[in-house]
Design a protein around this motif. Structure first.
Motif, PDB file in Angstrom:
ATOM      1  N   GLN A   1      -8.262   1.137  -4.939  1.00 51.69           N
ATOM      2  CA  GLN A   1      -9.227   1.213  -3.832  1.00 51.69           C
ATOM      3  C   GLN A   1     -10.116   0.138  -3.892  1.00 51.69           C
ATOM      4  O   GLN A   1     -10.398  -0.256  -2.548  1.00 51.69           O
ATOM      5  CB  GLN A   1     -10.393   2.471  -4.343  1.00 51.69           C
ATOM      6  CG  GLN A   1      -9.654   3.834  -4.414  1.00 51.69           C
ATOM      7  CD  GLN A   1      -9.207   4.310  -3.234  1.00 51.69           C
ATOM      8  OE1 GLN A   1      -9.586   4.130  -2.115  1.00 51.69           O
ATOM      9  NE2 GLN A   1      -7.734   4.711  -3.264  1.00 51.69           N
ATOM     10  N   GLU A   2     -10.280  -0.977  -4.783  1.00 49.05           N
ATOM     11  CA  GLU A   2     -11.068  -2.192  -4.403  1.00 49.05           C
ATOM     12  C   GLU A   2     -10.114  -2.734  -3.659  1.00 49.05           C
ATOM     13  O   GLU A   2     -10.671  -3.445  -2.503  1.00 49.05           O
ATOM     14  CB  GLU A   2     -11.253  -2.866  -5.858  1.00 49.05           C
ATOM     15  CG  GLU A   2     -11.959  -3.981  -5.574  1.00 49.05           C
ATOM     16  CD  GLU A   2     -12.030  -5.121  -6.859  1.00 49.05           C
ATOM     17  OE1 GLU A   2     -12.486  -6.219  -6.722  1.00 49.05           O
ATOM     18  OE2 GLU A   2     -11.566  -4.579  -7.811  1.00 49.05           O
TER      19      GLU A   2
ATOM     20  N   ARG B   1      -7.657  -2.148  -1.609  1.00 43.48           N
ATOM     21  CA  ARG B   1      -7.469  -1.593  -0.237  1.00 43.48           C
ATOM     22  C   ARG B   1      -8.702  -1.995   0.510  1.00 43.48           C
ATOM     23  O   ARG B   1      -8.794  -2.245   1.822  1.00 43.48           O
ATOM     24  CB  ARG B   1      -7.276   0.147  -0.277  1.00 43.48           C
ATOM     25  CG  ARG B   1      -5.985   0.416  -0.515  1.00 43.48           C
ATOM     26  CD  ARG B   1      -5.805   1.898  -0.630  1.00 43.48           C
ATOM     27  NE  ARG B   1      -4.379   2.218  -0.869  1.00 43.48           N
ATOM     28  CZ  ARG B   1      -4.243   3.512  -1.452  1.00 43.48           C
ATOM     29  NH1 ARG B   1      -5.174   4.516  -1.971  1.00 43.48           N
ATOM     30  NH2 ARG B   1      -3.242   4.152  -1.401  1.00 43.48           N
ATOM     31  N   ARG B   2      -9.803  -1.727   0.192  1.00 44.72           N
ATOM     32  CA  ARG B   2     -11.131  -1.960   0.850  1.00 44.72           C
ATOM     33  C   ARG B   2     -11.319  -3.353   1.211  1.00 44.72           C
ATOM     34  O   ARG B   2     -11.489  -3.535   2.393  1.00 44.72           O
ATOM     35  CB  ARG B   2     -12.267  -1.386   0.130  1.00 44.72           C
ATOM     36  CG  ARG B   2     -13.612  -1.371   0.486  1.00 44.72           C
ATOM     37  CD  ARG B   2     -14.864  -1.187  -0.258  1.00 44.72           C
ATOM     38  NE  ARG B   2     -14.896  -1.993  -1.301  1.00 44.72           N
ATOM     39  CZ  ARG B   2     -14.631  -1.265  -2.543  1.00 44.72           C
ATOM     40  NH1 ARG B   2     -13.931  -0.058  -2.973  1.00 44.72           N
ATOM     41  NH2 ARG B   2     -14.649  -2.158  -3.695  1.00 44.72           N
ATOM     42  N   GLU B   3     -11.174  -4.194   0.243  1.00 44.23           N
ATOM     43  CA  GLU B   3     -11.410  -5.835   0.531  1.00 44.23           C
ATOM     44  C   GLU B   3     -10.486  -6.250   1.364  1.00 44.23           C
ATOM     45  O   GLU B   3     -10.728  -7.208   2.057  1.00 44.23           O
ATOM     46  CB  GLU B   3     -11.987  -6.376  -0.779  1.00 44.23           C
ATOM     47  CG  GLU B   3     -12.716  -5.600  -1.765  1.00 44.23           C
ATOM     48  CD  GLU B   3     -14.253  -5.665  -1.217  1.00 44.23           C
ATOM     49  OE1 GLU B   3     -14.437  -6.680  -0.151  1.00 44.23           O
ATOM     50  OE2 GLU B   3     -15.102  -4.772  -1.583  1.00 44.23           O
TER      51      GLU B   3
ATOM     52  N   ASP C   1       0.699  -1.276   0.033  1.00 46.52           N
ATOM     53  CA  ASP C   1      -0.178  -0.031  -0.098  1.00 46.52           C
ATOM     54  C   ASP C   1       0.946   1.408   0.100  1.00 46.52           C
ATOM     55  O   ASP C   1       0.311   2.239  -0.560  1.00 46.52           O
ATOM     56  CB  ASP C   1      -0.978   0.026   1.237  1.00 46.52           C
ATOM     57  CG  ASP C   1      -1.960   0.801   1.037  1.00 46.52           C
ATOM     58  OD1 ASP C   1      -2.407   1.441  -0.178  1.00 46.52           O
ATOM     59  OD2 ASP C   1      -2.861   1.126   1.966  1.00 46.52           O
TER      60      ASP C   1
ATOM     61  N   GLU D   1      -9.657 -11.370  -3.671  1.00 49.63           N
ATOM     62  CA  GLU D   1     -10.591 -11.425  -2.094  1.00 49.63           C
ATOM     63  C   GLU D   1     -11.624 -11.753  -2.504  1.00 49.63           C
ATOM     64  O   GLU D   1     -12.577 -11.922  -1.500  1.00 49.63           O
ATOM     65  CB  GLU D   1     -10.536  -9.659  -2.062  1.00 49.63           C
ATOM     66  CG  GLU D   1      -9.279  -8.896  -1.657  1.00 49.63           C
ATOM     67  CD  GLU D   1      -8.757  -9.569  -0.286  1.00 49.63           C
ATOM     68  OE1 GLU D   1      -9.658 -10.178   0.383  1.00 49.63           O
ATOM     69  OE2 GLU D   1      -7.431  -9.457  -0.010  1.00 49.63           O
TER      70      GLU D   1
ATOM     71  N   GLY E   1      -8.436  -4.895   3.307  1.00 51.31           N
ATOM     72  CA  GLY E   1      -8.595  -4.272   4.672  1.00 51.31           C
ATOM     73  C   GLY E   1      -9.632  -4.992   5.761  1.00 51.31           C
ATOM     74  O   GLY E   1      -9.320  -5.319   6.819  1.00 51.31           O
ATOM     75  N   ASP E   2     -10.689  -5.365   4.856  1.00 52.24           N
ATOM     76  CA  ASP E   2     -11.891  -6.202   5.477  1.00 52.24           C
ATOM     77  C   ASP E   2     -11.500  -7.383   5.973  1.00 52.24           C
ATOM     78  O   ASP E   2     -11.618  -8.128   6.893  1.00 52.24           O
ATOM     79  CB  ASP E   2     -13.108  -6.102   4.653  1.00 52.24           C
ATOM     80  CG  ASP E   2     -14.266  -6.639   5.351  1.00 52.24           C
ATOM     81  OD1 ASP E   2     -14.813  -6.102   6.387  1.00 52.24           O
ATOM     82  OD2 ASP E   2     -14.701  -7.744   4.767  1.00 52.24           O
TER      83      ASP E   2
END
Length: 238
Positions: free
Chosen positions: A107-108, A110-112, A26, A59, A114-115
Motif C-alpha cells: 500500500q505504501e 502504491r500510494r507513493e 501492481d 519513493e 502513484g503520486d
C-alpha cells in the motif's frame, strides 16, 4: 538516417511507459502468496518482497526530487546513519521494510509511486527536476524510472505477454542506447532493423534487442558468451 538513429527516444512517451510498468507490477504483486514473496529475485541478494521494499523506499528520494528538497533527503540519511551512496540507501530501504507486513509495504508503494507518476506527468517532459546530479528534465528521468521498473518486473517474474514483448524490448533498447550516449560510454551503438550493433575496445557484436537490454541493466547470465569488455561497456542502467 532514421529518426531512431538520430534520436533513440523519438516518439516514445516516458510517462506512459512508466505507468505501464508500474501497472504490470501492481497486477502481479497482489497474487503472490508467502512462498512467492520469499522467492529469490534476479536482483542479487533480494527476495521478491525485498524488491517491493526497494521500490517503496526509493519513493523517499523521488519525492525529495519533486519537492525540491534534496538537502532534506540527505539530512534524513545522516540522521539514520545511512552511508554508501545509493547502494547503502537501497539496502536501508529494504532492511527497514522486512519486518513490516507486506500488505502495508504494498500500500505504501502504491500510494507513493502513484503520486510520483501523477506529479511527473503534470510537470511535463522538459520541466527541470532537481536530482542529486543537478536539474534534469522530468521526461528523461521518467525514462530512467520506466527502465528500472521494467527491470524489476523481470526480476520478480511479472508476466509479459507475447503481444507486447517485442515492442517492450525495443523501447528498452532505445532507452539503453540513449543512456550510453548520455554517459559518453566507450560503447558505440547502432539501432538497426536486425538488432543492436555494438562496438567497443575493438570488439563488435550484433545483439538481439533483448540481449542488449539485459546487458545494459546488468542482468546477463555469467555464462553468456558476450565479450566481457562489451558487457562492461554496455552496463549503464544498473
Amino acid at each position: 538516417m532514421t529518426n531512431e538513429a538520430r534520436d533513440p527516444l523519438a516518439g516514445l512517451d516516458p510517462f506512459d511507459l512508466f505507468d505501464a510498468e508500474a501497472e504490470r507490477l501492481d497486477r502481479y504483486f497482489p497474487g503472490l502468496d508467502a512462498e512467492g514473496w520469499d522467492r529469490p529475485s534476479r536482483a542479487a541478494g533480494w527476495s521478491v518482497r525485498d524488491v517491493l521494499g526497494h521500490l517503496a523506499g526509493e519513493e523517499l528520494y523521488n519525492h525529495a526530487c519533486l519537492d525540491d528538497d534534496i538537502d532534506g533527503f540527505t539530512a534524513m540519511l545522516r540522521r539514520e546513519g545511512v552511508d554508501g551512496g545509493f547502494d547503502g540507501f537501497n539496502e536501508w530501504c529494504v532492511r527497514n521494510r522486512r519486518g513490516v507486513p507486506v500488505e502495508e509495504v504494498l500500500q505504501e508503494w502504491r500510494r507513493e509511486n502513484g503520486d510520483t507518476r501523477e506529479r511527473m506527468r503534470a510537470l511535463g517532459h522538459d520541466a527541470p527536476l532537481p536530482t542529486f546530479a543537478g536539474p534534469y528534465p522530468a521526461g528523461l528521468q521518467a525514462f530512467h524510472y520506466a527502465s528500472e521498473y521494467a527491470t524489476h518486473a523481470d526480476d520478480v517474474g511479472a508476466p509479459v505477454t507475447e503481444d507486447e514483448a517485442e515492442e517492450r524490448s525495443w523501447w528498452r533498447a532505445r532507452v539503453g542506447a540513449f543512456v550510453l550516449a548520455e554517459q559518453d560510454s566507450k560503447a558505440e551503438v547502432e539501432l538497426t532493423a536486425d538488432g543492436v550493433r555494438v562496438h567497443a575496445y575493438g570488439a563488435s557484436e550484433l545483439l538481439p534487442a533483448p540481449v542488449f537490454v539485459e546487458a545494459t541493466v546488468g542482468r546477463l547470465p555469467e555464462d553468456h558468451p558476450l565479450d566481457r569488455r562489451l558487457r562492461d561497456a554496455l552496463r549503464c542502467l544498473a
